[in-house]
Design an enzyme around this catalytic site. Sequence first.
Site, PDB file in Angstrom:
ATOM      1  N   CYS A  81       0.840  -1.194   0.000  1.00  0.00           N
ATOM      2  CA  CYS A  81       0.000   0.000   0.000  1.00  0.00           C
ATOM      3  C   CYS A  81       0.882   1.255   0.000  1.00  0.00           C
ATOM      4  O   CYS A  81       1.677   1.431  -0.914  1.00  0.00           O
ATOM      5  CB  CYS A  81      -0.993  -0.028   1.156  1.00  0.00           C
ATOM      6  N   HIS A 191      -3.660  -4.843  -0.404  1.00  0.00           N
ATOM      7  CA  HIS A 191      -3.265  -5.451   0.864  1.00  0.00           C
ATOM      8  C   HIS A 191      -3.358  -6.975   0.769  1.00  0.00           C
ATOM      9  O   HIS A 191      -4.437  -7.534   0.926  1.00  0.00           O
ATOM     10  CB  HIS A 191      -4.195  -4.967   1.992  1.00  0.00           C
ATOM     11  N   GLU A 193      -2.429  -9.053   2.958  1.00  0.00           N
ATOM     12  CA  GLU A 193      -2.793  -9.567   4.281  1.00  0.00           C
ATOM     13  C   GLU A 193      -4.300  -9.494   4.531  1.00  0.00           C
ATOM     14  O   GLU A 193      -4.797 -10.092   5.483  1.00  0.00           O
ATOM     15  CB  GLU A 193      -2.027  -8.806   5.373  1.00  0.00           C
TER      16      GLU A 193
END
Length: 210
Positions: A81, A191, A193
Amino acid sequence: MARVVVLDYGSGNLRSAERALQRVGATVEVTADHRAALDADGLLVPGVGAYAACMAGLNEVKGGRIIGERLAGGRPVLGICVGMQILFERGIEHGVLTEGCGEWPGTVERLEAPIVPHMGWNTVRAPEGTKLFAGLDPDARFYFVHSYGVRKWELEASEVIRPPLVTWATHGDDDFVAAVENGPLWATQFHPEKSGDAGAQLLENWLKSF
């Protein structure tokens, strides 16, 4: 087992990144310690919020130096990001220009789309030969949340022996850089994650690159 440092410079979903890396088999330390960051097998640079604030935090812990020293030794770095955005030369937010790390030429600027921020799931267009997206379905979706991005790739192929692999995405009618693979330096605007199984596969691919 790969040892990864998540760089703690006051910006980013540190614990989310830590847990996601642990789930795919890494040993993870969240720290700004210079030696730990240099010695780790991989360094993950997170980032959320304003470009200028992220750069201020990064400079506070000499993060640009850490990134540069790792890359000089061919040591893997992954930016996520705003952690990707600060790798470019500059960012412009609300008319304020902030110098970035300068690993790639280019400007982070506000997206030109009917709806900003770009928030939610989106597909990407990965290039042939990608290792970051290896094994992933071309229709795999990743989670984005950002108002700014790199809308023009400025590093000409003639300037480098082996040009980076650039992945693109589209929001509205606006194309922007979604990921870059450049030797030991990889980065994503989205992202991983927060991107479920697709994000986990991508992080596994990164670990396999060590």
